[in-house]
Design a protein around this motif. Sequence first.
Motif, PDB file in Angstrom:
ATOM      1  N   THR A 130       0.822  -1.205   0.000  1.00 44.76           N
ATOM      2  CA  THR A 130       0.000   0.000   0.000  1.00 44.76           C
ATOM      3  C   THR A 130       0.859   1.259   0.000  1.00 44.76           C
ATOM      4  N   VAL A 131       0.454   2.221  -0.808  1.00 47.88           N
ATOM      5  CA  VAL A 131       1.144   3.512  -0.868  1.00 47.88           C
ATOM      6  C   VAL A 131       0.718   4.342   0.337  1.00 47.88           C
ATOM      7  N   LEU A 132       1.671   4.644   1.217  1.00 47.08           N
ATOM      8  CA  LEU A 132       1.410   5.440   2.414  1.00 47.08           C
ATOM      9  C   LEU A 132       2.342   6.646   2.430  1.00 47.08           C
ATOM     10  N   PRO A 133       1.900   7.781   3.009  1.00 45.20           N
ATOM     11  CA  PRO A 133       2.742   8.989   3.040  1.00 45.20           C
ATOM     12  C   PRO A 133       4.141   8.754   3.592  1.00 45.20           C
ATOM     13  N   GLU A 134       4.237   7.988   4.678  1.00 42.47           N
ATOM     14  CA  GLU A 134       5.553   7.752   5.283  1.00 42.47           C
ATOM     15  C   GLU A 134       6.440   6.888   4.381  1.00 42.47           C
ATOM     16  N   ARG A 135       5.807   6.007   3.614  1.00 43.19           N
ATOM     17  CA  ARG A 135       6.570   5.189   2.674  1.00 43.19           C
ATOM     18  C   ARG A 135       7.025   6.022   1.469  1.00 43.19           C
ATOM     19  N   GLN A 136       6.192   6.960   1.054  1.00 39.52           N
ATOM     20  CA  GLN A 136       6.539   7.805  -0.089  1.00 39.52           C
ATOM     21  C   GLN A 136       7.741   8.707   0.205  1.00 39.52           C
ATOM     22  N   LYS A 137       7.966   8.992   1.483  1.00 40.23           N
ATOM     23  CA  LYS A 137       9.128   9.807   1.854  1.00 40.23           C
ATOM     24  C   LYS A 137      10.434   9.047   1.601  1.00 40.23           C
ATOM     25  N   LYS A 138      10.360   7.728   1.695  1.00 43.57           N
ATOM     26  CA  LYS A 138      11.564   6.911   1.594  1.00 43.57           C
ATOM     27  C   LYS A 138      11.716   6.192   0.257  1.00 43.57           C
ATOM     28  N   TYR A 139      10.572   5.912  -0.408  1.00 44.56           N
ATOM     29  CA  TYR A 139      10.618   5.133  -1.640  1.00 44.56           C
ATOM     30  C   TYR A 139       9.868   5.824  -2.776  1.00 44.56           C
TER      31      TYR A 139
END
Length: 260
Positions: free
Chosen positions: A96-105
């Motif tokens: 799942t695309v999550l804001p915290e994941r988008q910061k890193k990936y």
Amino acid sequence: MTFKKIKLLIAALALGGTVAAAPVAHAETLTVGTTAQTYPTSYKKGDKLTGFDIAVTKAVAKEMDDKVKFKVVGDIPSLFGELDKGSIDTIANSVTVLPERQKKYNFSPVYSYYPAQIAIKKDSKYKTVKDLEGKTVSATVGSSNIDLLKKYDAKIKIKKYDDRNAIFTDANNGTVAGVLNQRQFLEETIKKQNLDLRILKGVVGWNKSAFPFAKNSQAQAKQKKFDKALRKLQKDGTLSKLSKKYYNGEDVTKKSISND
């Protein structure tokens, strides 16, 4: 060309001279992590790895003219650890695309949608998600559904499990009030294991799935090819056909129910 020049050319070839040839393109290898524990997106059928995400990945790799190699890792946090180490290129496990994941990936285009819901005992008195306030539901460690439920209703308690089977076992025997997961996964598991559970009315939130890539130049170059291939397969209907194959006719490439 004179006879003398022809003789010189033949002599040169005999001595090991070569004629320049066009370079041969070699297929690259796309290394992809997956849990092989999430039916029907990534699971084992006998010794064979299969599922919707596995089929999508294979189709994308074929479109890229690349080979694909799968690396099975037990859980989502560990998969991201492998991605951080560079031992895999991406993850095929309904990430799942999550804001915290988008910061890193960096993420590929979204290719599937899954509503987060809760399954409870069939004879339970609960009618909506709100009825579970103060109660405890089970969920898998690292699941994006946990964040969705916290945002939806923080009054519902969550017990986290490493074992994906245990979240269903405890809900089925009444140890917890319910089990939190994606609707399609709930439906398939309840049916496959013949569990005494039903899905509660109400959508906690939507999981939008995409393939994560590291934020470095090498990964970005590979992702550019990957994204191009994925978009083509979306456009020509390949992903929709694969979804219907693995989800009993349902097209998860679009939101299939309203979020109410």
